[in-house]
Design a protein around this motif. Sequence first.
Motif, mmCIF file in Angstrom:
data_model
loop_
_atom_site.group_PDB
_atom_site.id
_atom_site.type_symbol
_atom_site.label_atom_id
_atom_site.label_comp_id
_atom_site.label_asym_id
_atom_site.label_seq_id
_atom_site.Cartn_x
_atom_site.Cartn_y
_atom_site.Cartn_z
ATOM 1 N N ARG A 1 0.848 -1.189 0.000
ATOM 2 C CA ARG A 1 0.000 0.000 0.000
ATOM 3 C C ARG A 1 0.883 1.239 0.000
ATOM 4 O O ARG A 1 1.911 1.279 0.646
ATOM 5 C CB ARG A 1 -0.913 -0.013 1.221
ATOM 6 C CG ARG A 1 -1.902 -1.176 1.146
ATOM 7 C CD ARG A 1 -2.667 -1.337 2.403
ATOM 8 N NE ARG A 1 -3.538 -0.194 2.616
ATOM 9 C CZ ARG A 1 -4.437 -0.120 3.570
ATOM 10 N NH1 ARG A 1 -4.589 -1.111 4.413
ATOM 11 N NH2 ARG A 1 -5.199 0.944 3.715
ATOM 12 N N LYS A 2 0.460 2.241 -0.744
ATOM 13 C CA LYS A 2 1.235 3.466 -0.866
ATOM 14 C C LYS A 2 0.552 4.602 -0.103
ATOM 15 O O LYS A 2 -0.664 4.646 -0.005
ATOM 16 C CB LYS A 2 1.364 3.872 -2.331
ATOM 17 C CG LYS A 2 2.208 2.929 -3.138
ATOM 18 C CD LYS A 2 2.367 3.452 -4.546
ATOM 19 C CE LYS A 2 3.242 2.530 -5.355
ATOM 20 N NZ LYS A 2 3.435 3.017 -6.711
ATOM 21 N N ILE A 3 1.365 5.509 0.393
ATOM 22 C CA ILE A 3 0.834 6.712 1.017
ATOM 23 C C ILE A 3 0.761 7.784 -0.064
ATOM 24 O O ILE A 3 1.732 8.053 -0.755
ATOM 25 C CB ILE A 3 1.721 7.187 2.184
ATOM 26 C CG1 ILE A 3 1.707 6.149 3.295
ATOM 27 C CG2 ILE A 3 1.252 8.543 2.697
ATOM 28 C CD1 ILE A 3 2.624 6.470 4.453
ATOM 29 N N ILE B 1 -4.287 19.322 2.831
ATOM 30 C CA ILE B 1 -3.740 18.171 2.127
ATOM 31 C C ILE B 1 -3.372 17.123 3.180
ATOM 32 O O ILE B 1 -2.627 17.412 4.108
ATOM 33 C CB ILE B 1 -2.492 18.548 1.294
ATOM 34 C CG1 ILE B 1 -2.828 19.693 0.331
ATOM 35 C CG2 ILE B 1 -1.944 17.341 0.554
ATOM 36 C CD1 ILE B 1 -3.926 19.400 -0.660
ATOM 37 N N GLN B 2 -3.959 15.928 3.025
ATOM 38 C CA GLN B 2 -3.736 14.859 3.988
ATOM 39 C C GLN B 2 -3.050 13.678 3.320
ATOM 40 O O GLN B 2 -3.230 13.458 2.123
ATOM 41 C CB GLN B 2 -5.071 14.382 4.577
ATOM 42 C CG GLN B 2 -5.806 15.446 5.328
ATOM 43 C CD GLN B 2 -7.148 14.942 5.869
ATOM 44 O OE1 GLN B 2 -7.708 13.996 5.350
ATOM 45 N NE2 GLN B 2 -7.621 15.598 6.901
ATOM 46 N N GLU B 3 -2.299 12.940 4.107
ATOM 47 C CA GLU B 3 -1.693 11.707 3.615
ATOM 48 C C GLU B 3 -2.664 10.570 3.878
ATOM 49 O O GLU B 3 -3.179 10.437 4.990
ATOM 50 C CB GLU B 3 -0.358 11.453 4.282
ATOM 51 C CG GLU B 3 0.699 12.441 3.867
ATOM 52 C CD GLU B 3 2.065 12.133 4.444
ATOM 53 O OE1 GLU B 3 2.162 11.293 5.368
ATOM 54 O OE2 GLU B 3 3.031 12.720 3.955
ATOM 55 N N VAL B 4 -2.946 9.765 2.841
ATOM 56 C CA VAL B 4 -3.871 8.642 2.970
ATOM 57 C C VAL B 4 -3.221 7.378 2.409
ATOM 58 O O VAL B 4 -2.419 7.445 1.486
ATOM 59 C CB VAL B 4 -5.211 8.914 2.244
ATOM 60 C CG1 VAL B 4 -5.978 10.029 2.906
ATOM 61 C CG2 VAL B 4 -4.993 9.225 0.781
ATOM 62 N N LEU B 5 -3.593 6.235 2.956
ATOM 63 C CA LEU B 5 -3.118 4.954 2.445
ATOM 64 C C LEU B 5 -4.008 4.508 1.307
ATOM 65 O O LEU B 5 -5.222 4.578 1.387
ATOM 66 C CB LEU B 5 -3.149 3.901 3.551
ATOM 67 C CG LEU B 5 -1.972 3.875 4.498
ATOM 68 C CD1 LEU B 5 -2.218 2.855 5.593
ATOM 69 C CD2 LEU B 5 -0.685 3.559 3.784
ATOM 70 N N GLU B 6 -3.395 4.023 0.262
ATOM 71 C CA GLU B 6 -4.166 3.463 -0.867
ATOM 72 C C GLU B 6 -3.740 2.053 -1.132
ATOM 73 O O GLU B 6 -2.636 1.663 -0.931
ATOM 74 C CB GLU B 6 -3.964 4.306 -2.122
ATOM 75 C CG GLU B 6 -4.688 5.610 -2.058
ATOM 76 C CD GLU B 6 -4.680 6.317 -3.387
ATOM 77 O OE1 GLU B 6 -3.791 6.083 -4.232
ATOM 78 O OE2 GLU B 6 -5.568 7.117 -3.615
#
Length: 70
Positions: free
Chosen positions: A5-7, A65-70
């Motif tokens: 999973r990428k951030i 702007i938020q960091e999310v896991l995909e």
Amino acid sequence: MEAKRKIRRKAQVDQALCVACGCCMKVCPLSAISVFRGLWARVDKSKCVGCGKCAKECPASVIEIQEVLE
């Protein structure tokens, strides 16, 4: 085997405080933002690349702007 999973960075609008002025829509290079029923801005997470142009342009400062896991 689990996929890695990428951030990613994505814009997030505080809909309770958004005044739907449309400034963010005008500066988004990927047309990832629309104004929902004239009430607030909505970000299409599949198009957003987290460049931050919308957050800088927002006169109400309700986009982050938020960091999310995909």
